[in-house]
Design a protein around this motif. Sequence first.
Motif, PDB file in Angstrom:
ATOM      1  N   ARG A 179     -73.891  44.111 -63.744  1.00 36.44           N
ATOM      2  CA  ARG A 179     -75.121  44.408 -63.368  1.00 36.44           C
ATOM      3  C   ARG A 179     -75.663  45.772 -63.525  1.00 36.44           C
ATOM      4  O   ARG A 179     -76.972  45.984 -64.003  1.00 36.44           O
ATOM      5  CB  ARG A 179     -76.047  43.848 -61.722  1.00 36.44           C
ATOM      6  N   ILE A 215     -72.033  29.157 -59.618  1.00 37.21           N
ATOM      7  CA  ILE A 215     -72.220  30.841 -59.787  1.00 37.21           C
ATOM      8  C   ILE A 215     -73.294  31.238 -59.111  1.00 37.21           C
ATOM      9  O   ILE A 215     -73.450  32.745 -59.355  1.00 37.21           O
ATOM     10  CB  ILE A 215     -71.956  31.073 -61.217  1.00 37.21           C
ATOM     11  N   THR A 222     -63.625  42.155 -56.021  1.00 38.46           N
ATOM     12  CA  THR A 222     -63.656  40.832 -56.324  1.00 38.46           C
ATOM     13  C   THR A 222     -64.552  39.806 -56.845  1.00 38.46           C
ATOM     14  O   THR A 222     -64.555  41.131 -57.661  1.00 38.46           O
ATOM     15  CB  THR A 222     -64.162  40.102 -54.679  1.00 38.46           C
ATOM     16  N   ARG A 235     -67.222  39.231 -56.774  1.00 34.92           N
ATOM     17  CA  ARG A 235     -68.506  39.288 -57.064  1.00 34.92           C
ATOM     18  C   ARG A 235     -68.629  40.792 -57.431  1.00 34.92           C
ATOM     19  O   ARG A 235     -70.489  41.297 -58.033  1.00 34.92           O
ATOM     20  CB  ARG A 235     -69.295  39.375 -55.384  1.00 34.92           C
ATOM     21  N   LEU A 289     -73.450  33.477 -55.764  1.00 40.70           N
ATOM     22  CA  LEU A 289     -72.896  34.370 -55.778  1.00 40.70           C
ATOM     23  C   LEU A 289     -73.363  35.803 -56.420  1.00 40.70           C
ATOM     24  O   LEU A 289     -73.731  35.882 -57.417  1.00 40.70           O
ATOM     25  CB  LEU A 289     -71.397  34.974 -57.141  1.00 40.70           C
ATOM     26  N   ILE A 290     -73.866  36.674 -54.960  1.00 39.14           N
ATOM     27  CA  ILE A 290     -74.631  38.335 -55.566  1.00 39.14           C
ATOM     28  C   ILE A 290     -73.965  39.346 -55.971  1.00 39.14           C
ATOM     29  O   ILE A 290     -73.080  39.650 -54.634  1.00 39.14           O
ATOM     30  CB  ILE A 290     -75.173  38.101 -53.947  1.00 39.14           C
ATOM     31  N   PRO A 291     -73.981  39.165 -56.716  1.00 42.52           N
ATOM     32  CA  PRO A 291     -73.420  40.683 -57.308  1.00 42.52           C
ATOM     33  C   PRO A 291     -73.268  42.059 -56.106  1.00 42.52           C
ATOM     34  O   PRO A 291     -74.296  42.244 -55.579  1.00 42.52           O
ATOM     35  CB  PRO A 291     -74.110  40.823 -58.395  1.00 42.52           C
ATOM     36  N   ILE A 292     -72.180  42.892 -56.089  1.00 44.21           N
ATOM     37  CA  ILE A 292     -72.301  43.866 -54.920  1.00 44.21           C
ATOM     38  C   ILE A 292     -71.538  45.217 -55.575  1.00 44.21           C
ATOM     39  O   ILE A 292     -71.039  44.811 -56.777  1.00 44.21           O
ATOM     40  CB  ILE A 292     -71.355  43.670 -53.589  1.00 44.21           C
ATOM     41  N   GLY A 348     -64.665  37.056 -52.967  1.00 45.74           N
ATOM     42  CA  GLY A 348     -65.727  38.037 -52.364  1.00 45.74           C
ATOM     43  C   GLY A 348     -66.681  37.230 -51.002  1.00 45.74           C
ATOM     44  O   GLY A 348     -67.847  38.283 -51.259  1.00 45.74           O
ATOM     45  N   MET A 401     -69.065  41.362 -61.121  1.00 50.76           N
ATOM     46  CA  MET A 401     -70.248  40.858 -61.065  1.00 50.76           C
ATOM     47  C   MET A 401     -71.373  42.389 -61.153  1.00 50.76           C
ATOM     48  O   MET A 401     -72.356  42.534 -61.979  1.00 50.76           O
ATOM     49  CB  MET A 401     -71.091  39.692 -60.293  1.00 50.76           C
ATOM     50  N   GLY A 402     -71.029  42.992 -59.865  1.00 51.98           N
ATOM     51  CA  GLY A 402     -72.355  44.096 -59.107  1.00 51.98           C
ATOM     52  C   GLY A 402     -71.674  44.983 -60.534  1.00 51.98           C
ATOM     53  O   GLY A 402     -73.126  45.752 -61.104  1.00 51.98           O
TER      54      GLY A 402
END
Lengths: 545, 463
Positions: free
Chosen positions: B365, A340, B356, B358, A343-346, A287, B361-362
């Motif tokens: 969170r 890691i 992805t 990310r 990497l910014i969560p979205i 991403g 991860m989102g």
Amino acid sequence: MPVVELSYSRLQKLIGKVSKKQISDSLPFLGLDIESEDKDLVRVEYSPNRPDYSTDLGITLGLQGLLGIKTGIFKLNIKKSNNYVIHVDPSVSKIRPFVTGVIAKNGNVDDNLIKQLMAMQEDLHFGIGRKRKKSSIGIHDLDKIIFPLTYTSTNRDHRFIPLNSKSELTITEILSSTDVGKEYGAILGNSIKIPLILDSKKQTMSFPPIINAAVTTVTPKTKNLFVEVTGINKEDAEDMLSVVATILQIAGFTLYSTKILGAKNTSPKLEPRKILINSNLINQTLGLDLSNSQIISSLKKSRLDATLKGKNIICSVPAYRFDIFGPMDLVEEVSLGYGIQNLIPILSPSQTLGQPNSISVKLKSLSLIMVGLGYTEALNSSLTSKRVLYEMTNREPRNMISVLDSKSQEHTILRDSILPGLLENLSRNIHTAYPQKLFETGTVFSYGKPINETTNLAGISAHQDATFTEIKSILQSALKTGFNLEIETKTSSNPIFEEGRTASISINGKTIGMIGEINSKTIENYKIRVPIVGFEISLSGLIFE
Amino acid sequence: MSQVLHEIEKKIITSLKNNEKQTPENLEKSTNLSPDQIRRGIEWLKLKGLAVVTESQAISLSLGKNGLESFHKGLPERRLLDLLKHESKTLQDLQKELGNVFGPAMGLARKNNWVDASEEKIFLKTFPSELPGEKALKQIGENKISKNEIDADDLSFILKRPDFIIENVIKTKEISLTDTAKSIEITTGLSGEINVESKVPDVFVARTHPLKDTIDEIREIFVTLGFTEIIGSMTQPSFWNFDALFTPQDHPARELQDTFYLDGISTKKIGTSEQIKKISESHKKGWRYNWDINEAQKMVLRTHTTCVTIKHLAENKSDEARVFSLGRVFRNEKVSYKHLVEFNQIEGIVIGKNATLRDLMGIQREFYRRIGITKIKFWPTFFPYTEPSLQTMVYNDRLEKWVELFGMGIFRPEVTKPLGITKPVLAWGGGIERIAMLKYGLDDVREFYNNNLSWLRSTTKCQ
């Protein structure tokens, strides 16, 4: 996961300009979990797919990359030599066909290195070696051996002095009396032939995969090493060798090649592999929108090499990184090199509508009804014991489904009923205020094709005035309120209940369970002093399929 | 403090204000209440600290059969002395006159030296005007007299003589007011008021299990994030639990000491021939060993719920989906404060063309935010069937340290390709007990399965 103990001060010396904090902050981003810390010592857990991290030397390589102190591939520099020849006798082909090896000279062998090498050996034997079955390593004092060597086979009467012993033992004695012999002997099966490495003076060096000879023991006086790996698969043996060679080169040894001849064996090359990767795969998976140069620099931080070729990136992977299978593994290497933490969560909007499973919905509403009727929910293991399931409740053990080799005596048999567990719960609460009313919904098991799993509901009420009428009312009300079902009870008998005070439960002529006053013997077995009534019904086929 | 008093209490207090110490019987008369009302009223007042009850014991005396006879005819020894007052008499005569009391009378008279005997006769030596016990006997007479009113010395002479004296023990209660009560102004008016401030007994609420509450909460969060729940069997062929997830057949995790194998149970039906062919090829190529179908057919207790999701993916091959599964999983471990052989796991996947790392991860969170955890970070880790792989660390304020929670990653091509899955699959999961332990502040995971009623009854429902 295996654990390795590191010293911050030693790591600082090995890595170069770096603070203790930088090290401790970076370790987790190599995939190393800090277990515990004590002043200078830190214990970290590493993944079994990274045996190079079993030593501080291997971890040094990783940290140098991540911190940008030294990046790119750590190349094995194996000097070509014709002095070290191993002849392979075809007689090993059917027992342990492959041998490979490397020479390491002029290093600093100290207690610390010996400790690290032993830990690494242990780890390699367990992981990639599959408990020495696939491949195993021997590390020897080179100066006690006279080349060329022979990898051959012998019979079980062969004698030599094994490591940690003062006298000669036969192979048979080694297998029956030493710890390693007993633990790993089974690898050789019933084979009459036994693998063996001899030097040119017919001196026994090693009996793979069991034990080395005492004569080649590595001590702090050792200057030069010979490392051999034997196994049932050439690639695995060379993978293992590549880890040891890499670690020894980091430790300051100069490496020389061995020449292996005969029976389909060849000299090990231990060269890097090339893997092609497309930047689209990387950016789509992570991403991100990284440029080729960012990707290349990230890969270098992960101690790999990369160059651009048209739209593709050609990546060089050192032999010791056999955990890398293909492009997707390189995507991970890019993410580690990139960081890691960067990497910014979205949160992308959901394209789908969610819903709970209808069985979960029905079970939850049943739970709420039972609670409304004054019953508290209990949870018990579905893996339980013969004692709870049968002995305490006077039930006949029939068609028990057992698990193999349970570490816990209390968890050996899959339950075929929920009630015994609830009775066990009451017995643990005899000093708590009554009335005690419990229910549980859960899976019970029986033989089928090959196993049937059914969801059951059981309820139990214990107090001075507990009666059959009370428990029948409860079940009747629960099913009527929840699912508009009418129950019938018919005289029956069941060892868990008192004779004459038990019934089978049916709906529209189909039997779904049992109900009654608990057998006084069972109550006594559990040292409970009040009457108990209970029921158990199958919900599968009743309120859901 | 104002006191809320029942009518009964008011009447008792009023009466005691007029007459300071009263027995319950007195109170009955003075208040016109029934004995039961008085008893209850006194109990209430006592609990409120308004009345003091002093209990005392009194002994009353009355005359028994011999005592009464002596009261009417005189003590046997008196009667003897009276007979001898004027003349000496023979033993036989006296016996005749006195009958069966002669013996005791003669014995006392001799002992006290009131009489003497010559050859044939008994004669008087002295004639006491009052005999020991005589006064007490007269005092009691035909009545009941409190023991306190009688001279103890005198009484002692007749107390022990058979059937002379009957002792009755009477317990008496006297009620008096405390100082607080004395200051209370009794108002007439509202009746039926109750003491709303006093303590009441506990009632034990029936409830769903705390761990189930957490499971339900997690299910709810997944549903609101667009996930659909799937369920599957706890017993699985090794094929779906391990092989389909690219775990080689000689991998340490598949050994008896980590996994529960069902004793002697295998299944022929493990998957389609296409699935079996492609998965075995992927193993042979990736791990370089001889894949054995017998190993894949062995039944195990599932070690994770991922076997349920991967089978679902293989059967549906969706291009776009969010599904989750939660339920019991099994590990052959030693039971301890942090390990159970059987626990609950949540496991979710997102499949999508543009999914992805990310995004993964989102979603994590957001999930943690909804269960109230805001301090999180991601670390790399290793799982056999995902690449890249991450783990979440969450900060536990109570323990003041970072604890590992969910594992996550993207399914490896070696897992998805043989099953015909072409789009990226984001996957994550972890133990639910871990989250529940954080929520309920427990340090011992076994607590969830102990079914300790006092814990179940006392644990706060929402936290």
